[in-house]
Design a protein around this motif. Structure first.
Motif, PDB file in Angstrom:
ATOM      1  N   ALA A 131       0.835  -1.198   0.000  1.00 39.46           N
ATOM      2  CA  ALA A 131       0.000   0.000   0.000  1.00 39.46           C
ATOM      3  C   ALA A 131       0.874   1.253   0.000  1.00 39.46           C
ATOM      4  CB  ALA A 131      -0.901   0.006   1.232  1.00 39.46           C
ATOM      5  N   ARG A 140       0.380   5.391   0.527  1.00 39.07           N
ATOM      6  CA  ARG A 140      -0.501   6.507   0.897  1.00 39.07           C
ATOM      7  C   ARG A 140      -0.136   7.744   0.097  1.00 39.07           C
ATOM      8  NH1 ARG A 140      -1.066   6.347   7.434  1.00 39.07           N
ATOM      9  NH2 ARG A 140      -2.500   4.596   7.536  1.00 39.07           N
ATOM     10  N   ALA A 141      -1.002   8.736   0.146  1.00 40.77           N
ATOM     11  CA  ALA A 141      -0.777   9.969  -0.611  1.00 40.77           C
ATOM     12  C   ALA A 141       0.424  10.741  -0.077  1.00 40.77           C
ATOM     13  CB  ALA A 141      -2.030  10.841  -0.576  1.00 40.77           C
ATOM     14  N   ARG A 172      -1.610  -1.245  -3.959  1.00 41.55           N
ATOM     15  CA  ARG A 172      -2.843  -0.555  -3.586  1.00 41.55           C
ATOM     16  C   ARG A 172      -2.437   0.879  -3.247  1.00 41.55           C
ATOM     17  NH1 ARG A 172      -7.330  -3.317  -1.148  1.00 41.55           N
ATOM     18  NH2 ARG A 172      -5.914  -5.078  -1.099  1.00 41.55           N
ATOM     19  N   ASP A 209      -3.244   5.101  -2.945  1.00 42.68           N
ATOM     20  CA  ASP A 209      -4.262   6.123  -2.731  1.00 42.68           C
ATOM     21  C   ASP A 209      -4.469   6.874  -4.042  1.00 42.68           C
ATOM     22  OD1 ASP A 209      -6.000   7.948  -1.675  1.00 42.68           O
ATOM     23  OD2 ASP A 209      -4.574   8.853  -0.278  1.00 42.68           O
ATOM     24  N   LYS A 210      -5.695   7.358  -4.297  1.00 47.84           N
ATOM     25  CA  LYS A 210      -5.943   8.015  -5.580  1.00 47.84           C
ATOM     26  C   LYS A 210      -5.210   9.349  -5.706  1.00 47.84           C
ATOM     27  CE  LYS A 210     -10.332  10.250  -4.411  1.00 47.84           C
ATOM     28  NZ  LYS A 210     -11.726  10.371  -4.791  1.00 47.84           N
ATOM     29  N   ASN A 211      -4.745   9.917  -4.604  1.00 47.65           N
ATOM     30  CA  ASN A 211      -3.986  11.163  -4.650  1.00 47.65           C
ATOM     31  C   ASN A 211      -2.478  10.937  -4.598  1.00 47.65           C
ATOM     32  OD1 ASN A 211      -6.352  12.703  -4.731  1.00 47.65           O
ATOM     33  ND2 ASN A 211      -6.544  12.606  -2.502  1.00 47.65           N
ATOM     34  N   THR A 212      -2.045   9.683  -4.714  1.00 41.87           N
ATOM     35  CA  THR A 212      -0.624   9.361  -4.693  1.00 41.87           C
ATOM     36  C   THR A 212       0.039   9.844  -5.980  1.00 41.87           C
ATOM     37  OG1 THR A 212      -1.084   7.385  -3.398  1.00 41.87           O
ATOM     38  CG2 THR A 212       1.028   7.465  -4.488  1.00 41.87           C
ATOM     39  N   ASP A 236     -10.730   0.140  -6.628  1.00 46.03           N
ATOM     40  CA  ASP A 236     -12.067   0.049  -6.048  1.00 46.03           C
ATOM     41  C   ASP A 236     -13.075   0.023  -7.196  1.00 46.03           C
ATOM     42  OD1 ASP A 236     -14.238   0.079  -4.389  1.00 46.03           O
ATOM     43  OD2 ASP A 236     -14.038   2.161  -3.773  1.00 46.03           O
TER      44      ASP A 236
END
Length: 139
Positions: A67, A69-70, A105, A107-110, A135
């Motif tokens: 994963a 994160r942004a 996986r 984040d969409k703002n990554t 998603d």
């Protein structure tokens, strides 16, 4: 009336039409022959085959849930890791099992830079099966 007279042919012109009646007759005969002989060409024997059902034997290969994160933090199967720890871990996973899959996986703002860097490190370590987890729900 002379026998060799050509008077009777002088008023007639040559026939420029094709007589299709014999052609249609031949085609209908061929059609009937094919209709009669076509069912005889199948040489199948009707048998009652046994029925069996089974579930496919699917073995799930080892995979890494990674994963991002942004803010640029990384998580290996839920455990926080740093960028320096990734190369040895990817290499060890590739050596243990060559079919190891990497599920990213993000984040969409990554930023794309983080995702590309992770993919590059994993590819250099020998992981070839890399996928993205998304998603499926639409907004």
């Amino acid at each position: 009336m002379a026998f060799g007279s050509s008077n009777r042919y002088q008023g007639q012109t040559t026939m420029s039409e094709i007589n299709v009646v014999p052609l249609v007759d031949v085609m209908l005969v061929l059609l009937i022959i094919f209709i009669i002989t076509a069912p005889l060409l199948t040489h199948s024997v009707k048998i009652d085959l046994p029925k069996a059902s089974s579930n496919p034997n699917t073995i799930q290969p080892e995979h890494i849930d990674f994963a991002i994160r942004a803010d640029g933090s990384f998580f290996w199967n839920g455990e926080a890791v740093t960028l320096e720890q990734l190369a040895p871990r990817f290499t060890q996973s590739a050596e243990n099992s060559p079919n190891t899959e990497l599920h990213i996986r993000a984040d969409k703002n990554t930023h794309y830079e983080h995702v590309a860097r992770i993919m590059s490190i994993a590819a250099k370590a020998g992981l070839t099966k890399i996928g993205f987890v998304t998603d499926p729900t639409l907004e």
